[in-house]
Design a protein around this motif. Structure first.
Motif, PDB file in Angstrom:
ATOM      1  N   PRO A  55       4.712  -7.723  10.990  1.00  0.00           N
ATOM      2  CA  PRO A  55       4.196  -8.159  12.022  1.00  0.00           C
ATOM      3  C   PRO A  55       2.647  -7.101  12.672  1.00  0.00           C
ATOM      4  CG  PRO A  55       6.018  -7.098  12.091  1.00  0.00           C
ATOM      5  CD  PRO A  55       6.218  -7.358  10.900  1.00  0.00           C
ATOM      6  N   ASP A  56       2.355  -5.780  11.869  1.00  0.00           N
ATOM      7  CA  ASP A  56       1.735  -4.573  12.346  1.00  0.00           C
ATOM      8  C   ASP A  56       0.460  -5.120  11.501  1.00  0.00           C
ATOM      9  OD1 ASP A  56       2.880  -4.253  10.222  1.00  0.00           O
ATOM     10  OD2 ASP A  56       2.867  -2.842  10.150  1.00  0.00           O
ATOM     11  N   GLU A  57       0.785  -5.713  10.870  1.00  0.00           N
ATOM     12  CA  GLU A  57      -0.781  -6.649  10.114  1.00  0.00           C
ATOM     13  C   GLU A  57      -1.663  -7.648  10.917  1.00  0.00           C
ATOM     14  OE1 GLU A  57       0.517  -5.321   5.299  1.00  0.00           O
ATOM     15  OE2 GLU A  57       0.751  -7.249   6.266  1.00  0.00           O
ATOM     16  N   HIS A  58      -1.624  -8.127  12.242  1.00  0.00           N
ATOM     17  CA  HIS A  58      -2.122  -8.406  12.799  1.00  0.00           C
ATOM     18  C   HIS A  58      -3.476  -7.824  13.049  1.00  0.00           C
ATOM     19  CE1 HIS A  58       1.278 -10.569  13.490  1.00  0.00           C
ATOM     20  NE2 HIS A  58       0.434 -12.091  12.526  1.00  0.00           N
ATOM     21  N   ALA A  59      -4.508  -7.905  12.036  1.00  0.00           N
ATOM     22  CA  ALA A  59      -5.732  -6.638  12.274  1.00  0.00           C
ATOM     23  C   ALA A  59      -6.486  -7.743  11.377  1.00  0.00           C
ATOM     24  CB  ALA A  59      -5.024  -5.576  11.967  1.00  0.00           C
ATOM     25  N   VAL A  60      -8.287  -7.118  11.523  1.00  0.00           N
ATOM     26  CA  VAL A  60      -9.138  -7.693  10.678  1.00  0.00           C
ATOM     27  C   VAL A  60      -9.041  -7.002   9.343  1.00  0.00           C
ATOM     28  CG1 VAL A  60     -11.541  -7.631  10.260  1.00  0.00           C
ATOM     29  CG2 VAL A  60     -10.696  -8.076  12.552  1.00  0.00           C
ATOM     30  N   PHE A  61      -9.196  -7.209   8.334  1.00  0.00           N
ATOM     31  CA  PHE A  61      -9.248  -6.435   6.997  1.00  0.00           C
ATOM     32  C   PHE A  61     -10.594  -6.292   6.139  1.00  0.00           C
ATOM     33  CE2 PHE A  61      -4.925  -7.044   8.315  1.00  0.00           C
ATOM     34  CZ  PHE A  61      -4.051  -5.751   7.348  1.00  0.00           C
ATOM     35  N   PHE A  62     -10.898  -5.200   5.572  1.00  0.00           N
ATOM     36  CA  PHE A  62     -12.698  -5.452   4.390  1.00  0.00           C
ATOM     37  C   PHE A  62     -12.466  -5.440   3.424  1.00  0.00           C
ATOM     38  CE2 PHE A  62     -12.836  -1.358   5.264  1.00  0.00           C
ATOM     39  CZ  PHE A  62     -13.099  -0.858   4.094  1.00  0.00           C
ATOM     40  N   VAL A  63     -13.413  -6.185   2.567  1.00  0.00           N
ATOM     41  CA  VAL A  63     -13.839  -6.845   1.114  1.00  0.00           C
ATOM     42  C   VAL A  63     -15.201  -6.191   1.296  1.00  0.00           C
ATOM     43  CG1 VAL A  63     -13.440  -7.332  -0.932  1.00  0.00           C
ATOM     44  CG2 VAL A  63     -11.475  -7.831   0.456  1.00  0.00           C
ATOM     45  N   ALA A  64     -15.497  -5.414   1.285  1.00  0.00           N
ATOM     46  CA  ALA A  64     -16.817  -5.042   0.830  1.00  0.00           C
ATOM     47  C   ALA A  64     -18.269  -4.090  -0.169  1.00  0.00           C
ATOM     48  CB  ALA A  64     -17.156  -4.392   2.440  1.00  0.00           C
ATOM     49  N   THR A  65     -19.239  -4.554  -0.394  1.00  0.00           N
ATOM     50  CA  THR A  65     -19.645  -3.668  -0.741  1.00  0.00           C
ATOM     51  C   THR A  65     -20.404  -2.546  -0.601  1.00  0.00           C
ATOM     52  OG1 THR A  65     -21.733  -4.883  -0.175  1.00  0.00           O
ATOM     53  CG2 THR A  65     -21.038  -5.818  -1.923  1.00  0.00           C
ATOM     54  N   PRO A  66     -20.130  -1.434  -1.304  1.00  0.00           N
ATOM     55  CA  PRO A  66     -20.928  -0.327  -1.002  1.00  0.00           C
ATOM     56  C   PRO A  66     -21.445  -0.152   0.098  1.00  0.00           C
ATOM     57  CG  PRO A  66     -19.658  -0.258  -3.254  1.00  0.00           C
ATOM     58  CD  PRO A  66     -20.376  -1.380  -2.962  1.00  0.00           C
ATOM     59  N   THR A  95     -16.761  -8.930   3.827  1.00  0.00           N
ATOM     60  CA  THR A  95     -15.846 -10.071   4.326  1.00  0.00           C
ATOM     61  C   THR A  95     -15.009  -9.866   4.550  1.00  0.00           C
ATOM     62  OG1 THR A  95     -16.272 -11.170   2.092  1.00  0.00           O
ATOM     63  CG2 THR A  95     -14.441 -11.918   3.495  1.00  0.00           C
ATOM     64  N   LEU A  96     -14.609  -9.898   5.941  1.00  0.00           N
ATOM     65  CA  LEU A  96     -13.910  -9.861   7.101  1.00  0.00           C
ATOM     66  C   LEU A  96     -12.733 -10.642   7.264  1.00  0.00           C
ATOM     67  CD1 LEU A  96     -14.984  -7.295   8.415  1.00  0.00           C
ATOM     68  CD2 LEU A  96     -17.495  -8.964   8.099  1.00  0.00           C
ATOM     69  N   VAL A  97     -11.049 -10.184   6.636  1.00  0.00           N
ATOM     70  CA  VAL A  97     -10.228 -10.631   6.403  1.00  0.00           C
ATOM     71  C   VAL A  97      -9.482 -10.300   7.326  1.00  0.00           C
ATOM     72  CG1 VAL A  97      -8.392 -12.012   4.918  1.00  0.00           C
ATOM     73  CG2 VAL A  97     -11.237 -10.998   3.827  1.00  0.00           C
ATOM     74  N   THR A  98      -8.379 -12.027   8.283  1.00  0.00           N
ATOM     75  CA  THR A  98      -7.825 -11.583   8.999  1.00  0.00           C
ATOM     76  C   THR A  98      -6.756 -12.350   8.581  1.00  0.00           C
ATOM     77  OG1 THR A  98      -7.340 -11.214  11.675  1.00  0.00           O
ATOM     78  CG2 THR A  98      -8.190 -13.193  10.771  1.00  0.00           C
ATOM     79  N   PRO A  99      -5.663 -12.711   9.239  1.00  0.00           N
ATOM     80  CA  PRO A  99      -3.936 -13.650   8.372  1.00  0.00           C
ATOM     81  C   PRO A  99      -4.277 -14.244   9.871  1.00  0.00           C
ATOM     82  CG  PRO A  99      -3.214 -11.236   9.827  1.00  0.00           C
ATOM     83  CD  PRO A  99      -5.147 -11.091   9.152  1.00  0.00           C
ATOM     84  N   ILE A 100      -4.300 -15.598   9.709  1.00  0.00           N
ATOM     85  CA  ILE A 100      -4.214 -16.893   9.776  1.00  0.00           C
ATOM     86  C   ILE A 100      -2.572 -17.663  10.049  1.00  0.00           C
ATOM     87  CG2 ILE A 100      -6.646 -16.897  10.284  1.00  0.00           C
ATOM     88  CD1 ILE A 100      -4.699 -19.645   8.332  1.00  0.00           C
ATOM     89  N   HIS A 101      -2.022 -18.654  11.276  1.00  0.00           N
ATOM     90  CA  HIS A 101      -1.214 -19.557  11.738  1.00  0.00           C
ATOM     91  C   HIS A 101      -1.207 -20.647  11.785  1.00  0.00           C
ATOM     92  CE1 HIS A 101      -0.360 -15.230  12.866  1.00  0.00           C
ATOM     93  NE2 HIS A 101       1.318 -15.033  11.401  1.00  0.00           N
ATOM     94  N   PRO A 102      -1.353 -21.422  10.789  1.00  0.00           N
ATOM     95  CA  PRO A 102      -1.337 -23.070  10.993  1.00  0.00           C
ATOM     96  C   PRO A 102      -0.317 -22.983  11.584  1.00  0.00           C
ATOM     97  CG  PRO A 102      -1.419 -22.298   8.621  1.00  0.00           C
ATOM     98  CD  PRO A 102      -0.918 -21.066   9.219  1.00  0.00           C
ATOM     99  N   PRO A 103      -0.370 -24.819  12.183  1.00  0.00           N
ATOM    100  CA  PRO A 103      -1.188 -25.561  12.364  1.00  0.00           C
ATOM    101  C   PRO A 103      -1.774 -25.586  13.048  1.00  0.00           C
ATOM    102  CG  PRO A 103       0.866 -26.127  13.099  1.00  0.00           C
ATOM    103  CD  PRO A 103       1.364 -24.924  12.890  1.00  0.00           C
ATOM    104  N   GLY A 104      -2.785 -25.995  13.340  1.00  0.00           N
ATOM    105  CA  GLY A 104      -3.891 -25.333  14.746  1.00  0.00           C
ATOM    106  C   GLY A 104      -4.377 -24.382  14.562  1.00  0.00           C
TER     107      GLY A 104
END
Length: 253
Positions: free
Chosen positions: A126-137, A178-187
């Protein structure tokens, strides 16, 4: 034998693209696509090109009787950001062809970095509803040092994110985040789209109003909450009915 898939970018010869290429694709939860589409409607971006697919199933969206290209390219005079949006899914097996088209676009422009908004249905607390990153230096140093974003701990990419990342590491594409965030299907996950817009305000200074998306997120949450309550009630009533019928059933055993 079927021909290989390919994508072709069409941009006027007199139009030079500069700055950041922001990419929002159609995938689970539609968070990246929703965020970029909302950005385009809120700020003064204009369509400056499109991407045409070849040897792939054709999809043509339309609204109010007017068709539009499913993959479009936008730019704005007041913002150092170009936006590439796709309303059609880029299959994993066609990701290399899509990356080829973006690589060709970058080669003929002055684009300096790529930011890919990527919603993923991965396990999270529940505390990980955020934007994370995978990025080149280079991207991390240029764009993320002044933000509170945290790196995504571990995993693997496939499809377009994998192609973009590999080519950026090889120098074939510019610095990539690449900015990654968890999503909740459906819709559509409007809450995830709002998180992406918060990043765009913080990381790029794009002052976009997200109140409409927040209202849609609250409405969607209420809908699924009420739906869950109705399902629970129906299951409870069915269970009670089966219990009442049990003695009669035993009479006929």
């Amino acid at each position: 034998m079927a021909s290989d898939p390919r994508y072709e970018v069409s941009v006027p010869d007199d139009r030079t693209l500069e700055g950041t290429l922001l990419v929002g694709l159609s995938n689970f939860g539609l968070a990246g696509l929703t965020a970029t589409d909302h950005l385009l409607t809120q700020l003064e971006f204009e369509q400056v090109g499109h991407v045409r697919s070849r040897n792939l199933p054709t999809v043509t969206p339309f609204e109010d009787g007017t068709p539009r290209r499913p993959i479009r390219l936008y730019a704005a005079a007041d913002h150092d950001v170009c936006v590439l949006v796709s309303e059609v899914v880029v299959p994993v097996w066609a990701a290399a062809a899509f990356a080829d088209a973006v690589e060709n676009l970058v080669a003929s422009s002055e684009l300096e970095e790529i930011a890919l908004l990527h919603g993923v249905p991965f396990p999270h607390g529940p505390d990980e509803h955020a934007v994370f990153f995978v990025a080149t230096p280079e991207f991390r140093e240029r764009r993320l040092e002044e933000t509170e974003l945290e790196p995504l701990r571990g995993g693997v990419f496939d499809g377009v994110p994998a192609e973009f990342t590999s080519r950026s590491l090889d120098g074939e594409l510019p610095p990539l985040g690449t900015l990654v965030t968890p999503i909740h299907p459906p819709g559509p996950d409007f809450e995830a789209a709002v998180r992406f817009l918060e990043f765009l305000r913080e990381g790029y200074g794009l002052e976009v109003d997200d109140r409409q998306l927040r209202e849609r997120s609250e409405s969607m949450n209420r809908y699924y909450g009420e739906l869950a309550d109705r399902i629970e009630t129906l299951e409870s009533e069915r269970g009670s009915s089966e219990e009442r019928q049990l003695p009669m059933d035993r009479m006929f055993m």
